[in-house]
Motif scaffolding. Structure first.
Motif, PDB file in Angstrom:
ATOM      1  N   LEU A 113       3.659  66.153  86.412  1.00 56.27           N
ATOM      2  CA  LEU A 113       3.587  65.287  87.592  1.00 56.27           C
ATOM      3  C   LEU A 113       4.967  64.889  88.090  1.00 56.27           C
ATOM      4  N   ASP A 114       5.870  64.572  87.179  1.00 56.22           N
ATOM      5  CA  ASP A 114       7.208  64.132  87.575  1.00 56.22           C
ATOM      6  C   ASP A 114       8.038  65.245  88.201  1.00 56.22           C
ATOM      7  N   ASP A 164       4.049  66.020  99.136  1.00 61.35           N
ATOM      8  CA  ASP A 164       3.523  67.015  98.193  1.00 61.35           C
ATOM      9  C   ASP A 164       2.561  66.362  97.207  1.00 61.35           C
ATOM     10  N   ARG A 165       2.904  65.185  96.757  1.00 62.95           N
ATOM     11  CA  ARG A 165       2.029  64.464  95.820  1.00 62.95           C
ATOM     12  C   ARG A 165       0.683  64.144  96.481  1.00 62.95           C
ATOM     13  N   ARG A 223      -5.100  65.344  97.323  1.00 62.30           N
ATOM     14  CA  ARG A 223      -6.144  65.776  98.251  1.00 62.30           C
ATOM     15  C   ARG A 223      -6.822  67.038  97.722  1.00 62.30           C
ATOM     16  N   LEU A 224      -6.016  68.023  97.288  1.00 65.59           N
ATOM     17  CA  LEU A 224      -6.565  69.268  96.747  1.00 65.59           C
ATOM     18  C   LEU A 224      -7.296  69.020  95.431  1.00 65.59           C
ATOM     19  N   ALA A 225      -6.744  68.145  94.592  1.00 70.22           N
ATOM     20  CA  ALA A 225      -7.380  67.824  93.313  1.00 70.22           C
ATOM     21  C   ALA A 225      -8.739  67.164  93.527  1.00 70.22           C
ATOM     22  N   ARG A 231       1.364  56.326  92.033  1.00 76.39           N
ATOM     23  CA  ARG A 231       1.064  55.110  92.809  1.00 76.39           C
ATOM     24  C   ARG A 231       0.404  55.450  94.157  1.00 76.39           C
ATOM     25  N   ILE A 232      -0.603  56.297  94.069  1.00 74.37           N
ATOM     26  CA  ILE A 232      -1.372  56.688  95.246  1.00 74.37           C
ATOM     27  C   ILE A 232      -2.766  56.090  95.110  1.00 74.37           C
ATOM     28  N   ARG A 233      -3.209  55.427  96.156  1.00 78.78           N
ATOM     29  CA  ARG A 233      -4.551  54.825  96.146  1.00 78.78           C
ATOM     30  C   ARG A 233      -5.589  55.855  96.588  1.00 78.78           C
TER      31      ARG A 233
END
Length: 141
Positions: A83-84, A91-92, A97-99, A125-127
């Motif tokens: 992830l890092d 991109d994250r 979205r794809l996941a 830190r994505i809601r």
């Protein structure tokens, strides 16, 4: 468990492949959804290369996530490395979205898929509401 640093050009593909591999297998329905969304080109690899990367993820960690209802310290380290390596905020969000499409492709979300997906959201830190907006705004739906 190996401490694999993804090649920078494959960082997006490797993080997404881990989402596919989270339940210990590569499901054709998930690959088909990714095809429909043009995901392989969007993460910079061919479908064949993506499958190779996903197979590596299954071998490295995917099959072992099914053993418990939480992520072990080794799994967290492995996931965090993947992830890092994805540093761009857009991109994250694309990967989340794809996941989201991947983990719902077969009509059910496994515990393993949920663990990995939720960990990615928390780490970045994505809601979930951000992901929902990204899905709605995605020109490839």
């Amino acid at each position: 468990m190996p401490n694999v640093l993804p090649a920078p050009k494959e960082a997006l593909a490797r993080a997404l492949a881990m989402m596919v591999a989270a339940n210990g297998r590569i499901d054709v329905k998930e690959l088909d959804v990714l095809d429909t969304l043009g995901a392989f080109g969007r993460v910079g690899v061919s479908r064949e290369r993506f499958i190779d990367i996903a197979c590596d993820c299954v071998a490295e960690v995917g099959a072992y996530l099914c053993d418990r209802s939480w992520l072990s310290v080794d799994h967290v380290r492995y996931l965090n490395t993947l992830l890092d390596a994805v540093t761009d905020t857009q991109d994250r969000l694309l990967l989340c979205r794809l996941a989201a499409a991947v983990i719902t492709a077969d009509g059910q979300v496994s515990q393993d898929e949920r663990l990995v997906y939720d960990h990615a959201l928390a780490r970045w830190r994505i809601r979930q509401s951000d992901v929902s907006r990204a899905i709605l705004a995605d020109p490839v739906n």
